[in-house]
Scaffold this motif. Structure first.
Motif, PDB file in Angstrom:
ATOM      1  N   ARG A   8       0.797  -1.108   0.177  1.00  0.00           N
ATOM      2  CA  ARG A   8      -0.117   0.135   0.086  1.00  0.00           C
ATOM      3  C   ARG A   8       0.896   1.220   0.023  1.00  0.00           C
ATOM      4  NH1 ARG A   8      -3.186  -1.877   3.257  1.00  0.00           N
ATOM      5  NH2 ARG A   8      -2.379  -1.176   5.284  1.00  0.00           N
ATOM      6  N   PHE A   9       1.877   1.203   0.802  1.00  0.00           N
ATOM      7  CA  PHE A   9       2.937   2.264   0.925  1.00  0.00           C
ATOM      8  C   PHE A   9       3.709   2.490  -0.507  1.00  0.00           C
ATOM      9  CE2 PHE A   9       7.377   3.515   1.568  1.00  0.00           C
ATOM     10  CZ  PHE A   9       7.233   5.004   1.950  1.00  0.00           C
ATOM     11  N   LEU A  10       3.977   1.439  -1.077  1.00  0.00           N
ATOM     12  CA  LEU A  10       4.725   1.462  -2.496  1.00  0.00           C
ATOM     13  C   LEU A  10       3.765   1.977  -3.411  1.00  0.00           C
ATOM     14  CD1 LEU A  10       7.051  -1.687  -2.399  1.00  0.00           C
ATOM     15  CD2 LEU A  10       7.836   0.791  -2.074  1.00  0.00           C
ATOM     16  N   ARG A  11       2.686   1.540  -3.397  1.00  0.00           N
ATOM     17  CA  ARG A  11       1.403   2.074  -4.423  1.00  0.00           C
ATOM     18  C   ARG A  11       1.308   3.563  -4.166  1.00  0.00           C
ATOM     19  NH1 ARG A  11      -1.692  -2.719  -3.253  1.00  0.00           N
ATOM     20  NH2 ARG A  11      -2.698  -1.547  -1.962  1.00  0.00           N
ATOM     21  N   SER A  12       1.326   4.120  -3.026  1.00  0.00           N
ATOM     22  CA  SER A  12       1.134   5.452  -3.057  1.00  0.00           C
ATOM     23  C   SER A  12       2.498   6.352  -3.330  1.00  0.00           C
ATOM     24  CB  SER A  12       0.799   5.779  -1.166  1.00  0.00           C
ATOM     25  OG  SER A  12       1.821   5.674  -0.660  1.00  0.00           O
ATOM     26  N   GLU A  44      14.895   1.818  -7.367  1.00  0.00           N
ATOM     27  CA  GLU A  44      13.982   1.128  -6.482  1.00  0.00           C
ATOM     28  C   GLU A  44      12.459   0.631  -6.728  1.00  0.00           C
ATOM     29  OE1 GLU A  44      16.116   0.830  -2.188  1.00  0.00           O
ATOM     30  OE2 GLU A  44      14.818   2.614  -2.377  1.00  0.00           O
ATOM     31  N   LEU A  45      11.977   1.824  -7.384  1.00  0.00           N
ATOM     32  CA  LEU A  45      10.369   1.640  -7.653  1.00  0.00           C
ATOM     33  C   LEU A  45      10.101   2.292  -9.170  1.00  0.00           C
ATOM     34  CD1 LEU A  45       7.645   0.693  -6.291  1.00  0.00           C
ATOM     35  CD2 LEU A  45       7.432   3.259  -5.755  1.00  0.00           C
ATOM     36  N   ILE A  46       9.528   1.643  -9.885  1.00  0.00           N
ATOM     37  CA  ILE A  46       9.429   2.089 -11.116  1.00  0.00           C
ATOM     38  C   ILE A  46       8.094   1.512 -11.836  1.00  0.00           C
ATOM     39  CG2 ILE A  46      11.675   2.146 -12.048  1.00  0.00           C
ATOM     40  CD1 ILE A  46      11.453  -0.308 -13.529  1.00  0.00           C
ATOM     41  N   LYS A  47       7.633   2.101 -12.930  1.00  0.00           N
ATOM     42  CA  LYS A  47       6.560   1.631 -13.550  1.00  0.00           C
ATOM     43  C   LYS A  47       6.822   1.039 -14.890  1.00  0.00           C
ATOM     44  CE  LYS A  47       2.739   4.263 -11.717  1.00  0.00           C
ATOM     45  NZ  LYS A  47       1.763   5.182 -11.843  1.00  0.00           N
ATOM     46  N   VAL A  48       6.107   0.225 -15.294  1.00  0.00           N
ATOM     47  CA  VAL A  48       6.366  -0.347 -16.843  1.00  0.00           C
ATOM     48  C   VAL A  48       4.933  -0.552 -17.544  1.00  0.00           C
ATOM     49  CG1 VAL A  48       7.244  -2.609 -18.058  1.00  0.00           C
ATOM     50  CG2 VAL A  48       8.471  -1.694 -15.990  1.00  0.00           C
ATOM     51  N   ASN A  49       4.921  -0.016 -18.557  1.00  0.00           N
ATOM     52  CA  ASN A  49       3.763   0.209 -19.440  1.00  0.00           C
ATOM     53  C   ASN A  49       4.008  -1.163 -20.502  1.00  0.00           C
ATOM     54  OD1 ASN A  49       1.647   0.734 -20.880  1.00  0.00           O
ATOM     55  ND2 ASN A  49       2.401   2.352 -22.095  1.00  0.00           N
ATOM     56  N   LEU A  81       2.629  -1.971 -14.742  1.00  0.00           N
ATOM     57  CA  LEU A  81       3.104  -2.853 -13.838  1.00  0.00           C
ATOM     58  C   LEU A  81       3.775  -1.948 -12.911  1.00  0.00           C
ATOM     59  CD1 LEU A  81       4.660  -5.997 -15.653  1.00  0.00           C
ATOM     60  CD2 LEU A  81       2.722  -5.773 -14.582  1.00  0.00           C
ATOM     61  N   ILE A  82       3.780  -1.928 -11.502  1.00  0.00           N
ATOM     62  CA  ILE A  82       4.739  -1.250 -10.472  1.00  0.00           C
ATOM     63  C   ILE A  82       5.655  -2.340  -9.889  1.00  0.00           C
ATOM     64  CG2 ILE A  82       4.558  -0.157  -8.295  1.00  0.00           C
ATOM     65  CD1 ILE A  82       1.609   0.893  -9.133  1.00  0.00           C
ATOM     66  N   LEU A  83       6.851  -2.076 -10.262  1.00  0.00           N
ATOM     67  CA  LEU A  83       7.958  -3.057  -9.808  1.00  0.00           C
ATOM     68  C   LEU A  83       8.789  -2.233  -8.709  1.00  0.00           C
ATOM     69  CD1 LEU A  83       8.910  -4.232 -13.249  1.00  0.00           C
ATOM     70  CD2 LEU A  83       7.285  -5.362 -11.651  1.00  0.00           C
ATOM     71  N   TYR A  84       9.318  -3.118  -7.570  1.00  0.00           N
ATOM     72  CA  TYR A  84      10.120  -3.062  -6.492  1.00  0.00           C
ATOM     73  C   TYR A  84      11.412  -3.726  -6.337  1.00  0.00           C
ATOM     74  CZ  TYR A  84      11.823  -1.938  -1.722  1.00  0.00           C
ATOM     75  OH  TYR A  84      12.725  -1.738  -0.759  1.00  0.00           O
TER      76      TYR A  84
END
Length: 96
Positions: A8-12, A44-49, A81-84
């Motif tokens: 939840r924290f990473l999504r925010s 550390e935290l990225i989005k992939v389309n 996709l949200i990747l960590y």
């Protein structure tokens, strides 16, 4: 493995990010995976389309990426996709 509170924290944290990679017709190749891992080490935290012309299913791509050591799929929402992955050298995000 991330807990629900950590996800939840990473999504925010990822809400304001723009996707920095696009997976298209050729699908998930080793070179794309290598570039994603390098970007995760730096950020550390990225989005992939995942583009519409991608022949692979988004859930299959997420499963293949989550098999990588230390890489966590935080969320699959639509074609994003949200990747960590925790950085070994430059830790930026402190998880609750």
């Amino acid at each position: 493995m991330l807990t629900g509170k950590q996800k939840r924290f990473l999504r925010s944290e990822a809400h304001h990010l723009q996707p920095i990679f696009q997976i298209g017709k050729s699908g998930l190749t080793e070179s794309v995976i290598h570039q994603i891992e390098e970007a995760l080490e730096a950020k550390e935290l990225i989005k992939v389309n995942i583009l519409q012309n991608c022949e692979e299913d988004k859930n299959d791509i997420a499963a293949e990426l989550s098999e990588r050591e230390g890489l966590e799929v935080v969320q699959v929402i639509g074609n994003i996709l949200i990747l960590y992955k925790e950085s070994k050298e430059k830790k930026r995000i402190v998880l609750p």
